[in-house]
Design an enzyme around this catalytic site. Structure first.
Site, mmCIF file in Angstrom:
data_model
loop_
_atom_site.group_PDB
_atom_site.id
_atom_site.type_symbol
_atom_site.label_atom_id
_atom_site.label_comp_id
_atom_site.label_asym_id
_atom_site.label_seq_id
_atom_site.Cartn_x
_atom_site.Cartn_y
_atom_site.Cartn_z
ATOM 1 N N ASP A 141 -7.640 -7.660 2.243
ATOM 2 C CA ASP A 141 -6.636 -7.633 3.309
ATOM 3 C C ASP A 141 -7.297 -7.048 4.545
ATOM 4 O OD1 ASP A 141 -5.322 -4.765 4.194
ATOM 5 O OD2 ASP A 141 -6.327 -4.658 2.250
ATOM 6 N N ASP A 187 0.861 -1.175 0.000
ATOM 7 C CA ASP A 187 0.000 0.000 0.000
ATOM 8 C C ASP A 187 0.900 1.228 0.000
ATOM 9 O OD1 ASP A 187 -2.030 1.802 0.185
ATOM 10 O OD2 ASP A 187 -2.693 1.202 2.184
ATOM 11 N N SER A 188 0.475 2.284 -0.670
ATOM 12 C CA SER A 188 1.318 3.471 -0.801
ATOM 13 C C SER A 188 1.411 4.289 0.472
ATOM 14 C CB SER A 188 0.783 4.364 -1.925
ATOM 15 O OG SER A 188 -0.496 4.864 -1.576
ATOM 16 N N GLY A 189 0.457 4.130 1.365
ATOM 17 C CA GLY A 189 0.479 4.865 2.622
ATOM 18 C C GLY A 189 -0.620 5.893 2.779
ATOM 19 N N GLN A 222 -11.996 6.215 -4.934
ATOM 20 C CA GLN A 222 -12.480 6.864 -3.717
ATOM 21 C C GLN A 222 -13.922 7.336 -3.972
ATOM 22 O OE1 GLN A 222 -11.341 6.953 -0.697
ATOM 23 N NE2 GLN A 222 -9.301 6.088 -1.024
ATOM 24 N N CYS A 243 -4.834 -26.752 11.019
ATOM 25 C CA CYS A 243 -3.627 -25.966 11.257
ATOM 26 C C CYS A 243 -2.771 -26.598 12.356
ATOM 27 C CB CYS A 243 -3.992 -24.522 11.629
ATOM 28 S SG CYS A 243 -4.553 -24.284 13.333
ATOM 29 N N ASP A 296 -3.219 7.859 -2.851
ATOM 30 C CA ASP A 296 -4.592 8.359 -2.844
ATOM 31 C C ASP A 296 -4.850 9.109 -1.545
ATOM 32 O OD1 ASP A 296 -4.494 5.992 -1.253
ATOM 33 O OD2 ASP A 296 -6.668 5.847 -1.338
ATOM 34 N N CYS A 349 -4.381 -26.382 15.904
ATOM 35 C CA CYS A 349 -5.513 -27.277 16.159
ATOM 36 C C CYS A 349 -5.097 -28.744 16.147
ATOM 37 C CB CYS A 349 -6.614 -27.024 15.130
ATOM 38 S SG CYS A 349 -7.435 -25.430 15.353
ATOM 39 N N GLY A 371 -11.043 3.711 1.048
ATOM 40 C CA GLY A 371 -11.908 4.582 1.830
ATOM 41 C C GLY A 371 -13.081 3.892 2.475
ATOM 42 N N HIS A 395 -3.532 -20.061 13.749
ATOM 43 C CA HIS A 395 -4.897 -20.549 13.508
ATOM 44 C C HIS A 395 -5.727 -19.549 12.716
ATOM 45 C CE1 HIS A 395 -8.897 -22.143 13.882
ATOM 46 N NE2 HIS A 395 -9.262 -20.935 14.296
ATOM 47 N N CYS A 426 -10.459 -27.830 11.719
ATOM 48 C CA CYS A 426 -9.279 -27.114 11.229
ATOM 49 C C CYS A 426 -8.047 -28.013 11.244
ATOM 50 C CB CYS A 426 -9.031 -25.869 12.096
ATOM 51 S SG CYS A 426 -7.596 -24.903 11.599
#
Length: 372
Positions: A265, A92-94, A188, A305, A146, A308, A215, A334, A303
């Site tokens: 994300d 991400d650009s920040g 946006q 993982c 942005d 678990c 946004g 997990h 699960c």
């Protein structure tokens, strides 16, 4: 080096399966990207991430620009080598981080002046510098600079902000030097449907490798989040990946996938893990609760993982109450595994043309069991 193709569609919704190819491998979409803001997904090693099935992670150019510095990371061979991660990386650009520093920043048409949250030093971030930083990091997917605005914001400010984001997007594309990196534009438009559609149209006309909807998750209701995402999605090109930034509850992911979103994300699974909240097929588990003190069952019986397969709820509760460092790793393993496997199950259901049924059954089970 970069490519994206649609491989399957669900005929009862707009859900689709895609395949993104970068210089560091294949990413099957819809995909969840664990957040590694400062070149690490908190509490996890790269081996833990690989074992979870993660194909791509997110890092933040703003934080890495401030510390240890993009030039240093570039000198040491790029972000992949620096953090010993073999898979793909998106940065991400920040813009969101600068939004969160509102008392410390000033925006003009050319960029944003801000003071570092670390030492108060003054910086001026422009679209050209955002590209320079991300190119030095050597990642696979980079984002335009942005402006992320607060909620609520009035219509006039929101429109001017969307125009500024559009102009910065143009400048980012002109400044871009490394064609091997995929460059995504960001939509946006705040919480105004027509401004969202207008922004999506204008950003798509610049022609990027993919498109993000920014946004959102800034305090609005779930209903409004989905309405704004939909307003942009109906305009954005079908043949490019679409990414809703910062959206991360399983319920929201399923709703967005249904509308045709490919990438997600969120810090939620890692942050919740450190706070002792685990996402399971039986609903939410707050591991500190006394009911788990003698519970010898695995955290999630469905699960596979590492956590678990090897540890009981009673043991995890003991570690958490004793504030042992190990619990942060086990909980995070997990939660990340659960999210990665949820995305795999979503992709399988789309391939089988049964996504809508899968979504209904998943949500019914979560709501029926309730959890803590």
């Amino acid at each position: 080096m970069y490519s994206f193709e649609i491989r399957a569609r669900d005929t009862n919704s707009r859900a689709r399966v895609g395949r993104m190819t970068t210089g560091h491998g294949v990413i099957d979409t819809p995909v969840f990207m664990p957040v590694g803001t400062r070149a690490t997904v908190k509490a996890l090693s790269p081996e833990d991430l690989e074992s979870s099935g993660a194909e791509v992670i997110l890092a933040n150019a703003y934080h890495l620009y401030l510390r240890p510095g993009h030039k240093l990371i570039g000198k040491l061979g790029g972000l992949h080598k620096f953090m010993s991660w073999k898979g793909s990386i998106l940065t991400d650009s920040g813009g969101f981080q600068i939004y969160s520093l509102s008392p410390l920043r000033k925006i003009d048409t050319q960029g944003v002046t801000f003071r570092s949250h670390l030492d108060g030093s003054l910086h001026y971030l422009t679209p050209a510098l955002a590209m320079e930083v991300q190119e030095a990091l050597g990642v696979d997917i980079i984002m335009c600079l942005d402006e992320c605005i607060p909620f609520p914001s009035d219509r006039s400010y929101t429109r001017q902000s969307a125009i500024l984001t559009r102009e910065w997007a143009k400048a980012c594309k002109i400044s871009r030097r490394n064609e091997d990196q995929a460059l995504f534009g960001i939509v946006q438009g705040g919480m105004y449907e027509d401004l969202r559609r207008e922004s999506a149209l204008e950003i798509s006309e610049i022609d990027f490798d993919g498109y993000a909807i920014g946004g959102l998750s800034v305090g609005e209701s779930k209903e409004m989040l989905l309405e704004m995402a939909h307003a942009a999605l109906v305009v954005l090109p079908e043949d490019r990946p679409r990414y809703v930034m910062g959206v991360g509850t399983p319920e929201d992911i399923l709703s967005c996938v249904e509308m045709g979103v490919d990438m997600f994300d969120c810090v939620l699974p890692t942050r919740n893990a450190r706070n002792g909240t685990l996402t399971t097929s039986e609903g939410k588990v707050v591991i500190k609760n006394a009911r788990y003190a003698e519970d010898d069952r695995p955290l999630d019986p469905e699960c596979g993982c590492y956590t678990c397969r090897n540890f009981s709820r009673a043991y995890l509760r003991h570690l958490f109450m004793a504030k042992e460092i190990l619990v942060y790793r086990l909980n995070t393993i997990h939660n990340i595994y659960f999210y990665i496997q949820l995305m795999r199950r979503i992709r399988d259901s789309i391939h089988n043309n049964s996504f809508v049924q899968f979504k209904m059954e998943f949500l019914e089970k979560i709501n029926r069991n309730g959890g803590d």
